[in-house]
Design an enzyme around this catalytic site. Structure first.
Site, PDB file in Angstrom:
ATOM      1  N   SER A 144      28.738  64.080  42.735  1.00 40.19           N
ATOM      2  CA  SER A 144      27.525  63.993  41.903  1.00 40.19           C
ATOM      3  C   SER A 144      27.750  64.724  40.589  1.00 40.19           C
ATOM      4  O   SER A 144      28.525  65.687  40.527  1.00 40.19           O
ATOM      5  CB  SER A 144      26.352  64.652  42.637  1.00 40.19           C
ATOM      6  OG  SER A 144      25.225  64.748  41.787  1.00 40.19           O
ATOM      7  N   TYR A 157      23.034  72.008  46.923  1.00 40.08           N
ATOM      8  CA  TYR A 157      23.552  70.669  46.636  1.00 40.08           C
ATOM      9  C   TYR A 157      24.677  70.732  45.599  1.00 40.08           C
ATOM     10  O   TYR A 157      25.747  70.144  45.785  1.00 40.08           O
ATOM     11  CB  TYR A 157      22.404  69.790  46.132  1.00 40.08           C
ATOM     12  CG  TYR A 157      22.760  68.337  45.949  1.00 40.08           C
ATOM     13  CD1 TYR A 157      22.833  67.471  47.026  1.00 40.08           C
ATOM     14  CD2 TYR A 157      23.002  67.812  44.672  1.00 40.08           C
ATOM     15  CE1 TYR A 157      23.135  66.122  46.859  1.00 40.08           C
ATOM     16  CE2 TYR A 157      23.305  66.478  44.488  1.00 40.08           C
ATOM     17  CZ  TYR A 157      23.375  65.630  45.585  1.00 40.08           C
ATOM     18  OH  TYR A 157      23.686  64.295  45.409  1.00 40.08           O
TER      19      TYR A 157
HETATM   20  N1  LIG Z   1      20.701  59.038  44.573  1.00 44.38           N
HETATM   21  C1  LIG Z   1      21.267  59.748  43.625  1.00 44.38           C
HETATM   22  O1  LIG Z   1      20.722  59.941  42.521  1.00 44.38           O
HETATM   23  C2  LIG Z   1      22.626  60.340  43.829  1.00 44.38           C
HETATM   24  C3  LIG Z   1      23.284  60.878  42.709  1.00 44.38           C
HETATM   25  C4  LIG Z   1      24.542  61.430  42.879  1.00 44.38           C
HETATM   26  C5  LIG Z   1      25.122  61.441  44.123  1.00 44.38           C
HETATM   27  N2  LIG Z   1      24.459  60.922  45.196  1.00 44.38           N
HETATM   28  C6  LIG Z   1      25.122  60.968  46.486  1.00 44.38           C
HETATM   29  O2  LIG Z   1      25.231  59.651  46.980  1.00 44.38           O
HETATM   30  C7  LIG Z   1      25.261  59.686  48.406  1.00 44.38           C
HETATM   31  C8  LIG Z   1      24.240  58.714  48.944  1.00 44.38           C
HETATM   32  O3  LIG Z   1      22.956  59.131  48.481  1.00 44.38           O
HETATM   33  P1  LIG Z   1      21.674  58.199  48.503  1.00 44.38           P
HETATM   34  O4  LIG Z   1      20.950  58.469  47.246  1.00 44.38           O
HETATM   35  O5  LIG Z   1      22.053  56.809  48.852  1.00 44.38           O
HETATM   36  O6  LIG Z   1      20.860  58.890  49.692  1.00 44.38           O
HETATM   37  P2  LIG Z   1      19.824  58.284  50.755  1.00 44.38           P
HETATM   38  O7  LIG Z   1      19.045  57.188  50.142  1.00 44.38           O
HETATM   39  O8  LIG Z   1      19.133  59.471  51.300  1.00 44.38           O
HETATM   40  O9  LIG Z   1      20.778  57.659  51.861  1.00 44.38           O
HETATM   41  C9  LIG Z   1      21.699  58.481  52.511  1.00 44.38           C
HETATM   42  C10 LIG Z   1      22.262  57.776  53.718  1.00 44.38           C
HETATM   43  O10 LIG Z   1      23.218  58.655  54.316  1.00 44.38           O
HETATM   44  C11 LIG Z   1      22.893  58.858  55.672  1.00 44.38           C
HETATM   45  N3  LIG Z   1      23.222  60.211  56.085  1.00 44.38           N
HETATM   46  C12 LIG Z   1      22.726  61.371  55.605  1.00 44.38           C
HETATM   47  N4  LIG Z   1      23.245  62.404  56.249  1.00 44.38           N
HETATM   48  C13 LIG Z   1      24.106  61.893  57.166  1.00 44.38           C
HETATM   49  C14 LIG Z   1      24.940  62.459  58.140  1.00 44.38           C
HETATM   50  N5  LIG Z   1      24.996  63.775  58.327  1.00 44.38           N
HETATM   51  N6  LIG Z   1      25.658  61.644  58.928  1.00 44.38           N
HETATM   52  C15 LIG Z   1      25.613  60.309  58.755  1.00 44.38           C
HETATM   53  N7  LIG Z   1      24.843  59.707  57.851  1.00 44.38           N
HETATM   54  C16 LIG Z   1      24.090  60.498  57.063  1.00 44.38           C
HETATM   55  C17 LIG Z   1      21.405  58.619  55.767  1.00 44.38           C
HETATM   56  O11 LIG Z   1      21.063  58.257  57.084  1.00 44.38           O
HETATM   57  P3  LIG Z   1      19.694  58.802  57.741  1.00 44.38           P
HETATM   58  O12 LIG Z   1      18.599  58.298  56.863  1.00 44.38           O
HETATM   59  O13 LIG Z   1      19.702  58.176  59.082  1.00 44.38           O
HETATM   60  O14 LIG Z   1      19.827  60.290  57.752  1.00 44.38           O
HETATM   61  C18 LIG Z   1      21.225  57.478  54.766  1.00 44.38           C
HETATM   62  O15 LIG Z   1      21.482  56.237  55.358  1.00 44.38           O
HETATM   63  C19 LIG Z   1      25.009  61.139  48.799  1.00 44.38           C
HETATM   64  O16 LIG Z   1      26.225  61.779  49.068  1.00 44.38           O
HETATM   65  C20 LIG Z   1      24.371  61.722  47.567  1.00 44.38           C
HETATM   66  O17 LIG Z   1      24.535  63.113  47.488  1.00 44.38           O
HETATM   67  C21 LIG Z   1      23.226  60.368  45.069  1.00 44.38           C
END
Ligand SMILES: NC(=O)c1ccc[n+]([C@@H]2O[C@H](COP(=O)([O-])OP(=O)(O)OC[C@H]3O[C@@H](n4cnc5c(N)ncnc54)[C@H](OP(=O)(O)O)[C@@H]3O)[C@@H](O)[C@H]2O)c1
Length: 240
Positions: A144, A157
């Site tokens: 990120s 984070y």
């Molecule tokens: N969205 C942003 O702006 C952003 C920006 C930079 C980086 N990121 C990174 O991108 C990645 C995905 O984020 P997102 O925005 O798509 O988040 P999200 O919408 O919350 O989705 C996260 C997914 O990961 C799963 N997950 C979380 N913890 C887990 C674990 N311990 N074991 C297995 N599965 C797990 C969740 O499953 P459950 O719902 O079943 O827990 C969910 O399906 C993350 O690493 C996040 O830090 C996101």
């Protein structure tokens, strides 16, 4: 450019958000998929949509918490066994907890490190030997922009993602000589449950990055000639 048809990919956190968008984009490109996440019904729905996008691919799902090493070990072993190999790893599972260093409970601070750093490490630890053995592979670690600089209320984070950026670069140096490409992906705000729930999108969900934008970048990286890879990339939206 490479064709991706017939390759195999493992995606963590594949039930929604970025992981789901990447899964559907890779399905459309003809990759066979192994999907890991914590919620069975989300994984089933992604698998259904992936098969709808491309009936010719295999899709396997496995419920596992990437923050628990034993579960990662079992999930990777089972999915690699079913797929027969792992050409691509999208190391994406992550959680966000917002709060000041003093106010965020110790357990929550630790949980963020457990999932975002140790979880990513556990997955790499189990997947990388397969890539080293086949002398080929692609790893995309989803870190990120929050890992690039500190910010108030973001210490857990930010620290987890800063450490992941460093881990990812170390992995890149270890994999490069074995024809393994490791990319560190640093998105800024993307409209997913994570950021909407944290109110990071400021009510402008459609103006920030969309999960499909990240998925497209992943496909571009994977399609580059094998000799080339994007080492680290920041993806930003044009709207502040
Ligand atoms: N969205 C942003 O702006 C952003 C920006 C930079 C980086 N990121 C990174 O991108 C990645 C995905 O984020 P997102 O925005 O798509 O988040 P999200 O919408 O919350 O989705 C996260 C997914 O990961 C799963 N997950 C979380 N913890 C887990 C674990 N311990 N074991 C297995 N599965 C797990 C969740 O499953 P459950 O719902 O079943 O827990 C969910 O399906 C993350 O690493 C996040 O830090 C996101």
């Amino acid at each position: 450019m490479q064709t991706l048809t017939g390759k195999t990919a493992l995606i963590t956190g594949a039930g929604k958000g970025l992981g789901k968008a990447v899964a559907l984009a890779l399905a459309a490109e003809g990759l066979h998929l192994g999907l890991i996440g914590r919620t069975q019904k989300d994984l089933e729905e992604v698998a259904r949509q992936a098969k709808k996008a491309n009936a010719g691919i295999e899709v396997h799902i496995k419920v596992a918490d990437t923050g628990i090493y034993a579960q990662v070990k079992e999930a990777v072993s089972e999915l690699v066994g079913l797929l027969g190999s792992v050409d691509v790893l999208i190391n994406n599972a992550g959680i966000l907890k917002v709060g000041s260093i003093v106010e965020l409970p110790v357990e929550e601070w630790q949980q963020v490190i457990q999932v975002n750093l140790l979880g990513a490490y556990y997955v790499i630890h189990e997947v990388f030997p397969h890539m080293l053995a086949q002398k080929k592979g692609d790893v995309i670690n989803v870190a990120s922009t929050a890992g690039l600089k500190g910010a108030a209320n973001m210490s857990a984070y930010g620290a987890s993602k800063a450490a992941l950026i460093n881990l990812s670069e170390s992995l890149m140096y270890e994999g490069r000589k074995s024809n393994i490409r490791v990319t560190t992906l640093n998105p800024s705000t993307v409209a997913t449950d994570m950021t909407v729930n944290a109110k990071f999108t400021d009510g402008n969900v459609e103006k920030v990055l969309q999960p499909e934008d990240l998925a497209q970048l992943v496909v571009y990286q994977l399609k580059l000639p094998q000799r080339a890879f994007v080492k680290e990339v920041g993806l930003w939206s044009t709207n502040p």
